[in-house]
Every structure is written in C-alpha cells, then in structure tokens.
Scaffold this motif. Structure first.
Motif, PDB file in Angstrom:
ATOM      1  N   THR A   1      45.519  -2.644  -8.472  1.00 13.35           N
ATOM      2  CA  THR A   1      44.660  -2.244  -9.635  1.00 13.35           C
ATOM      3  C   THR A   1      45.250  -1.463 -11.053  1.00 13.35           C
ATOM      4  OG1 THR A   1      42.703  -2.693  -8.390  1.00 13.35           O
ATOM      5  CG2 THR A   1      42.153  -1.551 -10.566  1.00 13.35           C
ATOM      6  N   LEU A   2      45.996  -0.369 -10.275  1.00 15.18           N
ATOM      7  CA  LEU A   2      46.554   0.475 -11.071  1.00 15.18           C
ATOM      8  C   LEU A   2      47.732  -0.030 -11.862  1.00 15.18           C
ATOM      9  CD1 LEU A   2      46.294   3.678  -9.154  1.00 15.18           C
ATOM     10  CD2 LEU A   2      45.205   3.463 -11.200  1.00 15.18           C
ATOM     11  N   ARG A   3      48.423  -1.229 -11.509  1.00  9.13           N
ATOM     12  CA  ARG A   3      49.414  -1.873 -12.367  1.00  9.13           C
ATOM     13  C   ARG A   3      48.844  -2.501 -13.570  1.00  9.13           C
ATOM     14  NH1 ARG A   3      53.939  -2.713  -9.052  1.00  9.13           N
ATOM     15  NH2 ARG A   3      53.692  -2.195  -6.688  1.00  9.13           N
ATOM     16  N   ARG A   4      47.568  -2.506 -13.562  1.00  9.15           N
ATOM     17  CA  ARG A   4      46.890  -3.238 -14.556  1.00  9.15           C
ATOM     18  C   ARG A   4      45.935  -2.482 -15.479  1.00  9.15           C
ATOM     19  NH1 ARG A   4      47.852  -6.086 -10.534  1.00  9.15           N
ATOM     20  NH2 ARG A   4      48.104  -8.483 -10.780  1.00  9.15           N
ATOM     21  N   GLU A   5      45.707  -1.215 -14.850  1.00  7.73           N
ATOM     22  CA  GLU A   5      44.814  -0.322 -15.440  1.00  7.73           C
ATOM     23  C   GLU A   5      45.328   0.982 -15.334  1.00  7.73           C
ATOM     24  OE1 GLU A   5      40.777  -0.333 -13.546  1.00  7.73           O
ATOM     25  OE2 GLU A   5      40.837  -2.673 -13.798  1.00  7.73           O
ATOM     26  N   SER A   6      45.020   2.140 -16.219  1.00  5.43           N
ATOM     27  CA  SER A   6      46.052   3.184 -16.225  1.00  5.43           C
ATOM     28  C   SER A   6      45.180   4.503 -15.034  1.00  5.43           C
ATOM     29  CB  SER A   6      45.782   4.082 -17.473  1.00  5.43           C
ATOM     30  OG  SER A   6      44.475   4.226 -18.130  1.00  5.43           O
ATOM     31  N   GLN A   7      43.766   4.114 -14.924  1.00  9.38           N
ATOM     32  CA  GLN A   7      43.182   5.096 -14.153  1.00  9.38           C
ATOM     33  C   GLN A   7      41.946   4.366 -13.427  1.00  9.38           C
ATOM     34  OE1 GLN A   7      41.063   8.876 -15.887  1.00  9.38           O
ATOM     35  NE2 GLN A   7      42.994   9.749 -15.104  1.00  9.38           N
ATOM     36  N   VAL A   8      41.579   4.877 -12.182  1.00  5.80           N
ATOM     37  CA  VAL A   8      40.326   4.248 -11.847  1.00  5.80           C
ATOM     38  C   VAL A   8      39.426   5.690 -11.026  1.00  5.80           C
ATOM     39  CG1 VAL A   8      41.363   1.978 -10.981  1.00  5.80           C
ATOM     40  CG2 VAL A   8      41.513   3.989  -9.308  1.00  5.80           C
ATOM     41  N   LEU A   9      38.262   5.227 -10.667  1.00  4.58           N
ATOM     42  CA  LEU A   9      37.257   6.300 -10.187  1.00  4.58           C
ATOM     43  C   LEU A   9      37.155   5.645  -8.540  1.00  4.58           C
ATOM     44  CD1 LEU A   9      35.593   8.793 -10.079  1.00  4.58           C
ATOM     45  CD2 LEU A   9      33.446   7.078 -10.953  1.00  4.58           C
ATOM     46  N   VAL A  10      37.542   6.712  -7.696  1.00  2.00           N
ATOM     47  CA  VAL A  10      37.513   6.362  -6.237  1.00  2.00           C
ATOM     48  C   VAL A  10      36.311   7.364  -5.763  1.00  2.00           C
ATOM     49  CG1 VAL A  10      38.427   6.185  -3.827  1.00  2.00           C
ATOM     50  CG2 VAL A  10      39.623   5.623  -5.938  1.00  2.00           C
ATOM     51  N   CYS A  11      35.278   6.906  -5.137  1.00  3.34           N
ATOM     52  CA  CYS A  11      33.995   7.685  -4.411  1.00  3.34           C
ATOM     53  C   CYS A  11      33.709   7.040  -3.119  1.00  3.34           C
ATOM     54  CB  CYS A  11      32.832   7.476  -5.482  1.00  3.34           C
ATOM     55  SG  CYS A  11      33.062   8.150  -7.117  1.00  3.34           S
ATOM     56  N   ALA A  12      33.311   8.143  -2.490  1.00  2.00           N
ATOM     57  CA  ALA A  12      32.422   7.975  -1.160  1.00  2.00           C
ATOM     58  C   ALA A  12      31.079   8.966  -1.022  1.00  2.00           C
ATOM     59  CB  ALA A  12      33.393   8.203  -0.083  1.00  2.00           C
ATOM     60  N   GLN A  13      30.611   8.262   0.039  1.00  2.00           N
ATOM     61  CA  GLN A  13      29.339   9.323   0.213  1.00  2.00           C
ATOM     62  C   GLN A  13      29.568  10.834   0.536  1.00  2.00           C
ATOM     63  OE1 GLN A  13      26.184   9.064  -0.333  1.00  2.00           O
ATOM     64  NE2 GLN A  13      25.161  10.436   1.038  1.00  2.00           N
ATOM     65  N   SER A  14      30.457  10.709   1.547  1.00  3.98           N
ATOM     66  CA  SER A  14      30.704  12.130   2.225  1.00  3.98           C
ATOM     67  C   SER A  14      32.041  12.744   1.726  1.00  3.98           C
ATOM     68  CB  SER A  14      30.821  12.193   3.852  1.00  3.98           C
ATOM     69  OG  SER A  14      32.085  11.431   4.306  1.00  3.98           O
ATOM     70  N   ASN A  15      32.289  14.146   1.789  1.00  2.00           N
ATOM     71  CA  ASN A  15      33.634  14.814   1.436  1.00  2.00           C
ATOM     72  C   ASN A  15      34.595  14.332   2.448  1.00  2.00           C
ATOM     73  OD1 ASN A  15      33.371  16.890  -0.839  1.00  2.00           O
ATOM     74  ND2 ASN A  15      31.666  17.367   0.405  1.00  2.00           N
ATOM     75  N   MET A  16      34.231  14.167   3.733  1.00  2.16           N
ATOM     76  CA  MET A  16      35.208  13.719   4.502  1.00  2.16           C
ATOM     77  C   MET A  16      35.966  12.413   4.273  1.00  2.16           C
ATOM     78  SD  MET A  16      35.049  13.820   8.923  1.00  2.16           S
ATOM     79  CE  MET A  16      34.505  15.529   8.775  1.00  2.16           C
ATOM     80  N   ALA A  17      35.017  11.426   4.018  1.00  2.00           N
ATOM     81  CA  ALA A  17      35.635  10.236   3.574  1.00  2.00           C
ATOM     82  C   ALA A  17      36.349  10.191   2.129  1.00  2.00           C
ATOM     83  CB  ALA A  17      34.235   9.236   3.355  1.00  2.00           C
ATOM     84  N   VAL A  18      35.915  11.266   1.311  1.00  2.00           N
ATOM     85  CA  VAL A  18      36.884  11.266   0.042  1.00  2.00           C
ATOM     86  C   VAL A  18      38.250  11.838   0.566  1.00  2.00           C
ATOM     87  CG1 VAL A  18      36.916  12.209  -2.203  1.00  2.00           C
ATOM     88  CG2 VAL A  18      34.642  11.356  -1.437  1.00  2.00           C
ATOM     89  N   ASP A  19      38.043  12.826   1.616  1.00  2.00           N
ATOM     90  CA  ASP A  19      39.410  13.515   1.746  1.00  2.00           C
ATOM     91  C   ASP A  19      40.180  12.385   2.507  1.00  2.00           C
ATOM     92  OD1 ASP A  19      38.196  15.797   1.124  1.00  2.00           O
ATOM     93  OD2 ASP A  19      37.832  16.332   3.356  1.00  2.00           O
ATOM     94  N   TRP A  20      39.838  11.506   3.367  1.00  2.00           N
ATOM     95  CA  TRP A  20      40.512  10.660   4.064  1.00  2.00           C
ATOM     96  C   TRP A  20      41.185   9.621   3.168  1.00  2.00           C
ATOM     97  CZ3 TRP A  20      43.307   9.730   7.967  1.00  2.00           C
ATOM     98  CH2 TRP A  20      43.745   8.602   8.485  1.00  2.00           C
TER      99      TRP A  20
END
Length: 628
Positions: free
Chosen positions: A230-249
């Motif tokens: 996706t980043l080959r087509r867009e300059s920036q994306v938002l990535v989220c998850a419910q927990s801090n641990m999932a975001v860390d991973w």
C-alpha cells in the motif's frame, strides 16, 4: 441520506455501551469500597506499598514521576500506558482497623515495565506526597476517557451527512457491494497463494476489506506485506489495534521490514527497540529539542519569579510563542518522515492526530475491538482494512445485559456477514502438528485450514501422541470458588499439572530442553489458578533451570503467542456439569491452538462432557491417541 437500519443499529450500540459503562463504573465503585487491598494486589490492579522515585518533565512537557513496587513483585499487573490511576494512603484508626484514603488527583500511566512505572502526575503536590509519605499505594482508576471517546465516535457517525464517514456507515450496515479497483495482480512469490490473494484484495479494495487469519496462518506476515505494498501507492497509512500490546507487535514487525513507524503512545514492552519508534523518544532525539528544552526551563523559571517581574506577561508570551513554534516544527517533521502512524484505536483521538486524514486505515486484531472503538479511528480514513479472527478472543464485555444485547458483536463480524465477498481467508497454517490443528479447523473453520507440509508431523518425542487429555474425573479433584470476579482454583488439578510437566520434561531430558530452547505455556481460564500454578512452579526446585522457558497465564494472556508444549488446566469439576465462562468456545480455540508440537489438556471429562464442544474434543483426543 442516512440509512435507517444503520442508525437504528448504531443507536442500539450506544444504548448497550451505556449499559456496559454503568456496569463497569458500578463494579469499580463496589470493588473500591468492598474488596480488600490484598485482593486488588493479587488481581494485579494495585501496587502496595510503593516507593516514589525521581520526578522530571518528559519530552511532551508533562510532569512525571517514577514509582517502584516493593512487594508481591511476582504478580503480573494490569498497568499499562494510557490507563488512569489514583494514589492512596493506608491509615489506621484507634481500634487497629485500616482504611484507604484516596488522593484527589487522578494520574495517568506513561509506561510500566515490570516493577517500575512512570506516571504523569500533573502537579508537584501529588509527587511530593508520594515521595515523602508512608504506606502509599497506587491502583487502577475507572477509565472514563475511553468511554467518552467511544460515545463521541458513535454520535459523530450517526450525525454524519453527505461525507465519506456517512458513506462507510451506510455501506457497512447494508448488503450493498463494496467498490473495488481493477489493478493487475502483484506477484509475491514468498507468500502462499491465499496470502498473496489477500494482499492483492487489500490493494484493490476501494472501501473495505477483511483479512481473516485463523491461528498460525501468518496474518501478521500478510498484513505487513499489505501495508508495504500500500505504501508503494500512498505516502502514509494509519495502523491501529485495540490493545497496546497488539500495536507494539505490528509496529515491531513493520520496523523489522524497514518501514518507518511513528508510534503514538508508549509501548507495553519497554525496551530500546520498542521505544526507538515512539513519538516521545523521536521528539526528544530531534536536533531542535535542546532549544525547546531551554525555552521550557526558562518558562518554568519565569513562573517562579512572577511577583517580582515587571514585564512578566510580555516575556511569557514571547517564550511561549517560541516554544509553540519549535514544538510544531518538530512535530511536523516527525509526521512527514513517517510511513506508518501506529496507535491504539482510542489513541487515534490523540491531539497529535488532530486534522490528520489517511487514505487507508489498517485495524489489526479487529475481532477483539468493540465497534464504537473502531469508529474512533475510521473517521480519519477513506477506506478500512480489518485483520483478525472472529473465531478467537472476542471483545471483553462485563455487563451480561449488554453481552446478550449484542455489544460484543464487532464491526468486523458485521462486515463478514454482510459482505462475504470482501473477506480473504488465510488457509495454510505454519504452527501446529496436523492433529492439533485438525479439530480447530473442522469445528471453527469448516475444515478449510490446512497444515503446511513442513510442519504437518512436527513433534518432540518419537512415538508420542501430539494431543493428550488427562482425565481427572476419577480423582478427588474439586474446584473451589475464591471470591467474586477473581475466579476458581482446583488444587489437585494444579498439582497434577506441575507433576505432568515434570514427567514430560524428564522424558525429553534436561540438556535437550536447554539446547533446543523447548518452551512451555501453561494456560488456565481462571486467574486464580494461574497464580496458584505460578507459585507451585516457582517453588519447585526441578524447574529452576527451565524457568525462562515456562510461561503461565490466562487464555487472554496467550493471545497471539505460541509454544512448543501447551498444558491447559480446565479447573472446573462439579456434579452439576457447570462450566461457567468456558462456554465461550472462542477462548478454548485460542488455548488449544497455541501448541506447536504437544498439547496436554487436564480436566474432568464428566463435568466438561456436559457441553457438546468439550465432549467432541475429548472424543477427538481419545480417538487420535488410540488410532496411532
């Protein structure tokens, strides 16, 4: 025009969320008033006593204080970044009774690591009281902020008119086909065909896409590739998850792939690698930060001189303007450099993201997130990619009424039902021996998941059965209830669990376990049983050389993890066949699919067999063992 079905469903969601909010707030009040301090400590919701450390201003100009837990350091706690906390003092009256006195100021965890925590304290009076007071503790406080953000998000979605948010709302709640682009297929030969198809479906999705990843099928690998493409087509994306641990991973995996991540909020696992991509650490590493720090120090010094300084306001305005200019310059540069902005779903409302909008939002572990939490982040995006598995852990809902009303039904589940054409299911798993995987595949995934050839027959010992059920129905094992919302224990079953692991380790041999780092997970659905097992293993001299290879936790604590050997202690043993929340079969799906090579289930088959799922599982294990 707003879709009436969408609005009706969202109003229902809001009502159910209000019920959950009231239930959790009342439970917190009751717990605070009625549950003893020692119980809170054992649950991991409080530290007592604590020792106050240094105070300082962090890079975001917040006054923070280090605190240390000095007792019960082996208990796993629930403190993590962003959670509200309150300090308290234990006092004794004339009759020898102790009482908890809470400080008025509510604080926030900046990060927690083992027995050390950094708390945003807000004022120096609180910090001084903690540092110099006696019999001081800290406990989790009721989290009003996340509920407020979810309510605001639902209101915003319901009130949306003639914009992208309104379009997505109406689309998600209808059977109208989602739009797609017609890109040519991108070849990714290092992925298997279902993973490659999922990445291409992500690229083609104009509105929404779901990556359904059963256990061990490489969901994170696929998601990282999808983000990279996706980043080959867009300059920036938002990535989220419910927990801090999932975001860390997911952040860690993206960073390993060479993708520039800016993590909003502090990580759960505090180490140099994780901290290196946080906004706070990057902010203080910026070349302009020393100038900003000097200006902030000058502002604090000027405030002390206020009564004496005749041109105080002009000087303060000049310094604050300079500080704002430097802050905005640093912030702008950090955001412009980043390819991925990563945060929890609630963290997407952080003031740092005000005014930001993204073409694509990726929500990892979307099947664990309440719908209202997803909408917090969705309002910032044009299209949404959900990744997760709705046959594993659901969102945590504490109100029975809200649960029955459907609050636990996630937005990802809704889309899977309404739009099966946007779902790409990963079908080749790389974790488990075929026998361990087969029951889960047949029961939860319609038999569609297959094992990769290289792991199909993986095992530890020759002529060993990959799955074993040790039946305790003939033993004198009995469950014990040890307090509201704390759970149950089964002492005989705990002792059997420990002796079973000792016996299996003896068969493998000490040297081989250490040389090959053969790791073990002991899982119990009940937190009380987990703590009992930790104590038994910790006290057993036999396990001393292996303690770094043994993890003991609840099912939720093992989400997203795997071990060579998994032992499950089911705990429940009663004549009535009552199994409580073990009826939530998705939790058991998580538990049995953590094992790579050996799964041992310890439980009372006569009690568990009252439920058809456990009866089938017991029969499957027995037939698999006898057929070899």
């Amino acid at each position: 025009m707003p879709d009436s079905q969408a609005l009706l469903s969202l109003r229902q969601q809001r009502l159910l969320l209000e019920i959950e909010y009231a239930t959790e707030r009342e439970a917190y009040r009751r717990q605070t008033e009625a549950i003893g301090l020692q119980r809170k400590v054992k649950r991991g919701d409080a530290w007592y006593p604590i020792r106050g450390g240094v105070t300082y201003y962090n890079s975001l100009n917040q006054l923070v204080m280090e605190i240390y837990r000095t007792q019960d350091t082996d208990i796993e706690h629930n403190f993590e970044y962003g959670r509200p906390v309150c300090f308290f003092r234990m006092t004794e009256n004339g009759q020898g009774e102790t009482k908890i006195n809470y400080f008025k100021q509510t604080c926030m965890v900046n990060y927690a690591d083992g027995n050390r925590m950094v708390v945003i304290v807000g004022d120096t009076a609180t910090a001084t009281e903690v540092q110099h007071g006696e019999h001081i503790g800290v406990q989790l406080f009721f989290d009003e902020t996340t509920y407020r953000l979810m309510f605001e998000a639902l209101d915003r979605v319901m009130n949306a008119r003639d914009n992208r948010l309104a379009y997505l709302r109406n689309l998600f709640y209808s059977r109208t086909p989602a739009s797609a682009f017609s890109f040519s297929t991108v070849r990714l030969p290092w992925l298997n065909p279902t993973q490659e198809k999922a990445v291409n479906n992500v690229l083609r999705a104009k509105d929404v896409m779901v990556v359904h990843g059963p256990p061990g099928t490489g969901k994170t690998t696929t998601l990282v590739e999808a983000i990279n493409e996706t980043l080959r087509r867009e300059s920036q994306v938002l990535v989220c998850a419910q927990s801090n641990m999932a975001v860390d991973w997911i952040s860690e995996q993206l960073t390993d792939r060479g993708i520039h991540v800016l993590r909003i909020g502090n990580p759960t696992r505090v180490n140099d690698k994780m901290l290196s991509f946080t906004y706070e650490r990057r902010f203080e590493s910026h070349p302009d930060y020393p100038d900003l720090w000097a200006v902030r120090c000058a502002i604090r010094e000027l405030r002390k001189q206020r009564p004496k300084k005749h041109n105080y306001h002009q000087a303060m305005d000049r310094l604050q303007s300079r500080a704002t200019e430097l802050e905005l310059r640093i912030q702008s540069q950090l955001f412009n450099e980043a390819h991925v902005i990563a945060s929890t779903l609630a963290g997407a409302a952080n003031r740092l993201l005000d005014g930001q909008h993204y073409s694509t939002l990726f929500i990892d572990e979307a099947a664990q997130a309440l719908e209202a939490a997803c909408w917090i982040a969705i309002r910032k995006a044009n299209r949404v990619i959900f990744a997760g598995d709705h046959c594993q852990l659901p969102p945590t809902v504490k109100s029975l009424a809200a649960l029955k009303g459907g609050l636990a039904k996630t937005l990802m589940e809704r889309i899977v039902e309404n739009k099966p054409e946007v779902v790409a299911m990963l079908r080749v798993q790389y974790r488990m021996n075929e026998q361990i995987m087969r029951f889960s595949s047949d029961y939860f995934y319609g038999g569609k998941v297959e094992s990769a050839p290289q792991i199909k027959y993986r095992g530890i010992l020759d002529y060993d059965h990959p799955m074993t059920w040790i039946d305790t129905s003939d033993m004198d094992s009995q469950e014990e209830f040890i307090g509201e919302s704390f759970g149950r224990i089964n002492r005989e079953e705990a002792a059997l669990t420990v002796s079973t692991l000792e016996s299996y380790f003896s068969k493998i041999g000490r040297q081989r376990i250490l040389d090959e780092h053969i790791d073990v997970g002991i899982i119990s659905p009940y937190r009380a049983q987990v703590q009992l097992l930790r104590r038994l293993v910790g006290q057993h001299a036999f396990f001393k050389p292996y303690r770094h290879l043994i993890s003991i936790n609840t099912v939720d604590g093992f989400q997203g993890q795997e071990r060579d050997i998994i032992i499950i202690s089911l705990v429940r043993s009663n004549k009535e066949g009552q199994i409580g929340f073990l009826r939530d079969l998705r939790r058991m799906n998580v538990a049995i699919t953590r094992a790579r090579m050996k799964l041992i289930i310890i439980g009372d088959s006569s009690t568990m067999g009252h439920h058809p799922f456990y009866r089938q599982l017991y029969q499957y294990v027995e037939s698999a063992s006898s057929s070899e």
